[in-house]
Motif scaffolding. Structure first.
Motif, PDB file in Angstrom:
ATOM      1  N   ALA A  73     -16.026 -16.582 -21.026  1.00 59.07           N
ATOM      2  CA  ALA A  73     -17.276 -16.131 -19.095  1.00 59.07           C
ATOM      3  C   ALA A  73     -16.989 -16.248 -18.814  1.00 59.07           C
ATOM      4  O   ALA A  73     -17.153 -15.282 -17.335  1.00 59.07           O
ATOM      5  N   ASP A  74     -16.009 -17.315 -18.691  1.00 58.59           N
ATOM      6  CA  ASP A  74     -15.501 -18.379 -17.341  1.00 58.59           C
ATOM      7  C   ASP A  74     -15.019 -16.413 -16.526  1.00 58.59           C
ATOM      8  O   ASP A  74     -14.849 -16.594 -15.607  1.00 58.59           O
ATOM      9  N   ARG A  75     -13.904 -16.059 -17.228  1.00 62.86           N
ATOM     10  CA  ARG A  75     -13.025 -15.589 -16.924  1.00 62.86           C
ATOM     11  C   ARG A  75     -13.395 -13.745 -16.338  1.00 62.86           C
ATOM     12  O   ARG A  75     -13.874 -14.087 -15.851  1.00 62.86           O
ATOM     13  N   SER A  76     -15.303 -13.548 -16.680  1.00 57.32           N
ATOM     14  CA  SER A  76     -16.144 -12.469 -16.470  1.00 57.32           C
ATOM     15  C   SER A  76     -16.493 -13.354 -14.601  1.00 57.32           C
ATOM     16  O   SER A  76     -16.990 -12.303 -13.901  1.00 57.32           O
ATOM     17  N   LEU A  77     -16.684 -14.236 -14.675  1.00 60.23           N
ATOM     18  CA  LEU A  77     -17.262 -14.958 -13.169  1.00 60.23           C
ATOM     19  C   LEU A  77     -15.955 -14.288 -12.392  1.00 60.23           C
ATOM     20  O   LEU A  77     -16.616 -13.962 -10.996  1.00 60.23           O
ATOM     21  N   VAL A  78     -14.853 -14.324 -12.720  1.00 64.21           N
ATOM     22  CA  VAL A  78     -13.708 -13.845 -12.055  1.00 64.21           C
ATOM     23  C   VAL A  78     -13.848 -13.057 -11.696  1.00 64.21           C
ATOM     24  O   VAL A  78     -14.017 -12.707 -10.402  1.00 64.21           O
ATOM     25  N   HIS A  79     -13.877 -12.118 -12.232  1.00 63.99           N
ATOM     26  CA  HIS A  79     -14.079 -10.077 -11.998  1.00 63.99           C
ATOM     27  C   HIS A  79     -15.144  -9.895 -11.318  1.00 63.99           C
ATOM     28  O   HIS A  79     -15.435  -9.210 -10.387  1.00 63.99           O
ATOM     29  N   TYR A  80     -16.787 -10.854 -11.552  1.00 59.07           N
ATOM     30  CA  TYR A  80     -18.123 -10.015 -10.841  1.00 59.07           C
ATOM     31  C   TYR A  80     -17.663 -10.105  -9.248  1.00 59.07           C
ATOM     32  O   TYR A  80     -18.049  -9.836  -8.629  1.00 59.07           O
ATOM     33  N   ARG A  81     -16.738 -12.502  -9.288  1.00 66.46           N
ATOM     34  CA  ARG A  81     -17.412 -12.672  -7.864  1.00 66.46           C
ATOM     35  C   ARG A  81     -16.074 -11.592  -6.864  1.00 66.46           C
ATOM     36  O   ARG A  81     -16.048 -11.685  -5.999  1.00 66.46           O
TER      37      ARG A  81
END
Length: 237
Positions: A126-134
């Motif tokens: 889930a934290d990795r998803s934040l990187v890509h969305y940002r």
């Protein structure tokens, strides 16, 4: 009677040969041809670079979209990892594609929500998803849908409440009438009701109030997955 003797018609003067132009001179023509080949090779090389990224991306994108949008059965973790690897291969060639970054974010969030791994590993996804969305929002900052997806990911992590509120506000401001964005925000509201800000609770409640019979049914079908439902004292419109 004497007749006039026939004489052959005078020959038409031969046209003067035009001096060769610059491109007709053999040496210049050879250089020009070489330049064309070089330019053509550059174009083909550039196109091949794009195609090399696009072919695996298109196939992987289709599978990833169907999984993350829920329009096809959920994959096994091994199939998910294979498609994720293909998307990362495309990312190496097309790092500035906001659509690809958003899809990578959705894939990581999907993997976290499927619960294949331990809670710690799912949280890392889930934290990795934040990187890509940002990263997608750096490239395309006014996309309301990406802000909504970022909000969903933030709610699944231990991110601070102000970041979640900002993402929700951006999504509501930038895409107030987009059906897909509304669906993500509604899903976010019913999944994390106790955590989302009051503004999203009020928005979801009003969405139900304004809905017709079919819309209210769909909203409560989604809410029912999390064990509760909306009610209203007014009849559907």
């Amino acid at each position: 009677m004497s007749s006039a003797s026939s004489r052959p018609a005078p020959a038409a003067p031969a046209p003067a040969r035009k001096a060769p132009t610059a491109f007709e001179r053999p040496a210049v023509l050879a250089v020009f041809t070489a330049l064309l080949l070089l330019v053509g090779g550059w174009v083909v090389s550039t196109a091949w670079t794009e195609l090399r990224a696009e072919f695996p991306y298109l196939a992987a994108q289709d599978r990833a979209k169907r999984w993350t949008e829920g329009t096809s059965p959920a994959p096994t973790e091994a199939a998910w990892q294979k498609v994720l690897a293909e998307l990362h291969s495309s990312e190496k060639v097309r790092p500035d594609s906001p659509a690809l970054q958003e899809l990578l974010g959705s894939m990581y969030l999907f993997g976290a929500q499927e619960g294949w791994q331990s809670d710690e590993q799912n949280l890392a996804r889930a934290d990795r998803s934040l990187v890509h969305y940002r990263q997608a929002l750096k490239l395309r900052p006014t996309d309301g849908m990406t802000w909504a997806l970022l909000a969903m990911a933030l709610a699944d992590t231990s991110s601070p409440a102000p970041a979640l509120a900002e993402a929700i506000n951006q999504a509501l401001t930038l895409a107030p009438n987009d059906n897909h964005t509304q669906l993500v925000l509604l899903h976010l509201a019913v999944r994390h009701w106790e955590r989302v800000p009051p503004e999203l609770q009020a928005w979801a409640t009003q969405l139900f109030e304004d809905g017709n019979v079919a819309q209210r049914k769909h909203i409560n079908a989604l809410a029912g997955h999390y064990g509760w439902e909306f009610t209203s004292e007014t009849a559907p419109r």
